[in-house]
Design an enzyme around this catalytic site. Structure first.
Site, PDB file in Angstrom:
ATOM      1  N   GLU A   1      71.308 -25.961  -8.720  1.00  0.00           N
ATOM      2  CA  GLU A   1      71.026 -26.191 -10.132  1.00  0.00           C
ATOM      3  C   GLU A   1      71.417 -25.041 -11.056  1.00  0.00           C
ATOM      4  O   GLU A   1      71.736 -25.270 -12.220  1.00  0.00           O
ATOM      5  CB  GLU A   1      69.524 -26.490 -10.319  1.00  0.00           C
ATOM      6  CG  GLU A   1      69.082 -27.824  -9.763  1.00  0.00           C
ATOM      7  CD  GLU A   1      69.733 -28.999 -10.472  1.00  0.00           C
ATOM      8  OE1 GLU A   1      69.955 -28.907 -11.693  1.00  0.00           O
ATOM      9  OE2 GLU A   1      70.031 -30.006  -9.809  1.00  0.00           O
TER      10      GLU A   1
ATOM     11  N   SER B   1       6.349 -39.374   0.808  1.00  0.00           N
ATOM     12  CA  SER B   1       5.547 -38.291   1.397  1.00  0.00           C
ATOM     13  C   SER B   1       6.321 -37.002   1.619  1.00  0.00           C
ATOM     14  O   SER B   1       5.811 -36.081   2.266  1.00  0.00           O
ATOM     15  CB  SER B   1       4.969 -38.758   2.739  1.00  0.00           C
ATOM     16  OG  SER B   1       4.084 -39.848   2.566  1.00  0.00           O
TER      17      SER B   1
END
Length: 661
Positions: free
Chosen positions: A61, A317
């Site tokens: 590129e 509980s």
């Protein structure tokens, strides 16, 4: 020129528009979320990208990337000459920096747009290093559909991070950004293969790859479908993503434990045919870091999108251990304290045991292990419900109590008369496993350390004694006690069932971890018969077994020796009035359980004048000198008539059935 540069800077802030990504504590992906516009975009870090790929990208590129200032004059001249000879554009002259400028500000491809890209490229080069420019390009580059950036592309096309890429994978990732839609391998495989071949030929021509490897890469299979991104810990990761800026958020969760916990929970609730779901938490007691958080049994079930670890529910509980722990701290009780389990009215509140039977005199140890209700309420009455609630809130648990007229918590707290979340229960039990120090749960890896601002709810000795009692609770049916297993950790656990069977809980700690399990319906509907012991506890122990296999060995629970009894708690807070005598225990028509120890039952009445006289089947019952109370010790099971008479001759009678064990 410099002034214009400052007035019109390049829009680098777009680089911050990232997909939130939550990882586990080791960096493993847990869950990624798309950007607001629906794109997958993750920040690239060159240290985490295959360096050979980066080298080859530059070779194809922008081979003079490291020598130009954003615009490559030689490339511009070459492109101009080639286009003039051909009469049309043959090749572009865009550098990686110019391509990055175009990604930051997309424009139609015109001569004016190209000039604007050149200006922006120069501006970018003034602000960023070459490394930063590469990372910005690899973050924004399009790869087809809603995929942007090399990390998203590598994950979705190859199901891996771009740290090590094959020759074929590298060539495809170089080719895609130039025409991402036209070359999508999952939709247009021919075009993708041709573009990859062209890149391979360029790499071979540039000497960045030999011909043999280029030919082999050309024969490699293309990805034909997108791989889904990891989607674990949906509820917890979504919460973390919302609370932090986009980018990578490293959590305290453990991907391996999380995956197993999700699978275990989903499999566990499959047999339920009443719409039940579940939630689960695993916490490291040492640092209070959450290792697994499962908010529901699946997103496809009813209520599955709700994080049920944050839902306010009745704890049943599960708060009883902390009531007794505070009673130990205050010197009101110890494990061997004898406490009466018999009917008792606390004003207009008259609690009963779950099985509707009473056991007479029991030790606190037995009362907690068997989750007896009346003794727990007695203990809370002695401590003070308001004081208990204040201490629990000071520890970071936001007890949500009903709106009472006097605005004060009531004794129903002992049996689940307040709202808490699974996370808050985990906070308390991790504190119990952490020597009595309660600290907030930790969700971010950066915050993980030994708590240095913990709230001491009770002493290490009290925490150890309560844990020892809980670890000695009856084993689940079909499960061998931990003491008989060489591999299983001892688990200090407690179950809970809310009123109407709406919530089934199991919470405990062992082996250095705390686990909390909740089972119920997301809409809070009742599930008759679904108790915590029956419905939630089996999953709790499955999780602890999994942790044992995973190497959970820290924080073993010691078996504490029984301590000396203290004043019987039955004497605390007893009040009488001048009404006719009325038997409080045993009430008419009740069944009482005569245990193997045959400790006997302490008879109780309220009202009456003067000393009360007791009779069983017509025979007088004397006061025992040691306790100063009327203790009835039946020798066998059967039906009995119990009568109490006051000084004025007024009497009360009850018919009782004694059941032996």
């Amino acid at each position: 020129m410099a002034a214009l540069d400052l007035l019109f800077p390049p829009p680098l802030e777009r680089a911050n528009e990232l997909s939130p990504l939550v990882t586990d504590r080791n960096g493993e992906w847990l869950h990624a979320f798309a950007t607001p516009e629906g794109r997958w975009r993750f920040e690239a870090d060159l240290d985490q990208v295959d360096p050979v790929f980066v080298y080859r990208l530059i070779a194809v590129e922008d081979k003079r990337f490291y020598s130009h200032w954003g615009v490559d004059p030689l490339a511009v001249m070459r492109a101009g000459v080639s286009s003039a000879k051909a009469g049309h554009v043959v090749s572009g002259a865009s550098t990686i920096t110019m391509q990055t400028a175009r990604l930051l500000e997309p424009r139609e491809r015109t001569v004016g747009a190209k000039l604007a890209e050149m200006v922006r490229a120069l501006q970018i080069e003034r602000r960023l290093s070459k490394r930063e420019i590469l990372e910005l390009y690899l973050t924004l580059a399009p790869y087809g559909g809603n995929i942007e950036g090399v990390r998203a592309a590598s994950r979705i096309y190859f199901d891996k991070e771009p740290t090590r890429l094959t020759d074929a994978e590298q060539a495809l990732l170089i080719a895609l950004p130039q025409a991402p839609e036209a070359r999508r391998p999952d939709l247009r495989s021919r075009a993708a293969k041709a573009a990859r071949r062209e890149v391979l030929q360029k790499l071979a021509a540039a000497g960045a790859m030999d011909d043999v490897h280029a030919e082999e890469a050309d024969e490699a299979r293309l990805p034909v479908a997108r791989h889904p991104l990891p989607r674990m810990a949906y509820h917890a990761t979504q919460e973390l993503a919302r609370a932090h800026k986009p980018g990578v958020i490293r959590s305290t969760l453990d991907a391996s434990l999380q995956a197993r916990a999700e699978t275990m929970l989903a499999d566990y609730v499959k047999p339920f045919d009443d719409g039940a779901t579940a939630s689960l938490l695993i916490v490291d007691n040492k640092t209070r870091a959450v290792r697994a958080s499962v908010g529901s049994s699946g997103l496809d079930v009813k209520g599955g999108w709700i994080d049920l670890t944050t839902a306010t529910r009745s704890p049943g509980s599960t708060l009883k251990p902390f009531i007794y722990g505070l009673a130990f701290e205050a010197g009101y009780a110890s494990a061997n304290t004898v406490i009466d389990d018999m009917p008792r009215a606390f004003g207009d509140y008259a609690p009963e045991n779950f099985d509707r039977t009473f056991r007479g005199e029991v030790r606190v140890r037995d009362a907690l292990q068997h989750s007896l209700n009346v003794p727990a309420v007695r203990a809370l009455d002695r401590i003070g419900a308001s004081r208990f609630a204040a201490l629990i809130r000071a520890a970071g648990v936001d007890l949500k109590t009903p709106n009472r007229a006097d605005k004060s918590p009531g004794l129903a707290l002992a049996l689940g008369g307040a709202g808490v979340t699974a996370r808050e229960i985990a906070t308390l039990y991790a504190g119990l496993g952490g020597g009595g120090e309660v600290a907030p749960l930790v969700w971010k890896a950066a915050d993980e350390q030994k708590p240095d601002h913990a709230y001491r709810l009770f002493s290490e000795d009290t925490a150890a004694r309560i844990s020892s009692i809980l670890a000695g609770a009856p084993s689940l049916e079909g499960r061998a006690p931990a003491d008989l297993s060489r591999k299983a950790s001892r688990v200090a656990f407690k179950t809970g069932t809310s009123y109407g069977f709406r919530d089934a809980w199991a919470a405990g700690h062992g082996g250095g971890y705390t686990v909390v399990v909740w089972v119920g319906r997301a809409d809070g509907a009742p599930r008759p018969g679904a108790t915590g012991r029956k419905t939630a506890a089996p999953l709790l122990f499955e999780v602890f077994d999994m942790l044992d296999r995973n190497g959970a060995t820290e924080g073993e629970i010691e078996e504490m020796e029984d301590d000396a009894p203290v004043l019987a708690m039955a004497h605390f807070g007893v009040s009488q009035d001048k009404a006719p005598p009325q038997i409080v225990f045993p009430r008419d028509g009740v069944e009482v359980f005569l245990g193997a120890e045959k400790r006997g039952f302490s008879l109780a009445a309220r009202g009456g004048e003067g000393d009360l006289r007791w009779y069983v089947n017509g025979e007088p019952l004397d006061v025992e000198q040691t306790s100063g109370r009327h203790i009835w010790r039946p020798v066998r099971a059967g039906f009995y008539d119990v009568t109490v008479v006051d000084k004025a001759g007024r009497r009360s009678r009850s018919k009782v059935r004694v059941i032996s064990g």
